[in-house]
Scaffold this active site. Sequence first.
Site, short mmCIF file in Angstrom:
data_model
loop_
_atom_site.label_atom_id
_atom_site.label_comp_id
_atom_site.label_asym_id
_atom_site.label_seq_id
_atom_site.Cartn_x
_atom_site.Cartn_y
_atom_site.Cartn_z
N VAL A 1 -26.49 -59.70 19.90
CA VAL A 1 -26.30 -60.48 21.13
C VAL A 1 -25.71 -61.87 20.87
O VAL A 1 -25.42 -62.60 21.81
CB VAL A 1 -27.62 -60.63 21.91
CG1 VAL A 1 -28.12 -59.28 22.38
CG2 VAL A 1 -28.68 -61.35 21.08
N GLY A 2 -25.55 -62.23 19.59
CA GLY A 2 -24.98 -63.54 19.28
C GLY A 2 -25.96 -64.55 18.72
O GLY A 2 -25.72 -65.76 18.81
N LYS A 3 -27.05 -64.06 18.10
CA LYS A 3 -28.05 -64.99 17.55
C LYS A 3 -27.48 -65.88 16.45
O LYS A 3 -27.80 -67.06 16.37
CB LYS A 3 -29.25 -64.22 16.98
CG LYS A 3 -30.18 -63.60 17.98
CD LYS A 3 -31.46 -63.11 17.33
CE LYS A 3 -31.24 -62.22 16.12
NZ LYS A 3 -30.51 -60.97 16.44
N THR A 4 -26.67 -65.29 15.56
CA THR A 4 -26.17 -66.06 14.43
C THR A 4 -25.24 -67.18 14.88
O THR A 4 -25.35 -68.32 14.43
CB THR A 4 -25.45 -65.14 13.43
OG1 THR A 4 -26.39 -64.17 12.94
CG2 THR A 4 -24.89 -65.93 12.26
N LYS B 1 -33.27 -67.80 7.42
CA LYS B 1 -33.26 -66.38 7.82
C LYS B 1 -34.32 -65.70 6.96
O LYS B 1 -34.09 -65.37 5.79
CB LYS B 1 -31.87 -65.78 7.57
CG LYS B 1 -31.76 -64.32 7.97
CD LYS B 1 -31.50 -64.14 9.44
CE LYS B 1 -31.21 -62.68 9.78
NZ LYS B 1 -30.89 -62.49 11.21
N THR C 1 -30.99 -57.88 6.91
CA THR C 1 -30.72 -56.47 6.59
C THR C 1 -29.23 -56.18 6.77
O THR C 1 -28.48 -56.97 7.33
CB THR C 1 -31.53 -55.52 7.49
OG1 THR C 1 -31.12 -55.70 8.85
CG2 THR C 1 -33.02 -55.77 7.37
N GLY D 1 -34.34 -64.98 13.78
CA GLY D 1 -35.04 -63.71 13.63
C GLY D 1 -34.09 -62.57 13.35
O GLY D 1 -32.88 -62.75 13.16
#
Length: 239
Positions: free
Chosen positions: A14-17, A38, A42, A122
């Site tokens: 969804v664009g967390k990074t 982080k 994975t 996360g």
Amino acid sequence: MTRIVLVTGTDTGVGKTVTTAALAAAELARGARTAVVKPVQTGIGAGPGGPGAAAGAVPETPDVEEVARLAGCSVHEWTRLAAPLAPDTAARLERVALPPIAQHAARLLAMATDHDTLLVEGAGGLLVRLDDAGGTLLDLARHLRDAEAEPSVVVVCRAGLGTLNHATLTVATLRAAGFEPAGLVIGAWPASPGLAERCNLEDLPRVTGTPLLTRIPEGAGAWDPDRFRTAAASWFAAR
């Protein structure tokens, strides 16, 4: 007191990074000593023949490397797993023992003395299991709260159809645990939004009761770092 911000998503991808990088860039622009953590990554190193890899798979760039490139901040990755799966599943396949959530909390608290802001990205959504005992990012928030660190949580969501349900579920889960989200971020806002996307700008804060902090342009993760950092400061200027 060090500000600890947990960045979670309503789903994976969804664009967390990019959101984490933008938050870090905005903090650095304000002069805050900032680092990004982080706890578990994975889907890295799963090349041909790697554990859990598909035939011909190409390893992805670790999230922390993308954050470092875009924001220019200090980054820390604590566990890396090859298979592109939930952390506990990937660890089971690779026969790797994941550190417990309590250990993540202790490491963050130790880092706090040297930073003004710690951003913690996360894996996937709020209830994805990050250790072998089923501990989640929500459990990490609880551990930090118990230590009087008072973390805040930013929820990254999609722009389009389905995001209202996913965002509402995530916000409701946080509130049930006693956490009021700091706000929502649309992680990838399209250049040509459709009807659903345009309506969601109003509906996301309305149905969740949570402010929409900003919308990050789709593809911003591929921008030149200077352009990204300048934009990030304006995206979160009101925070």
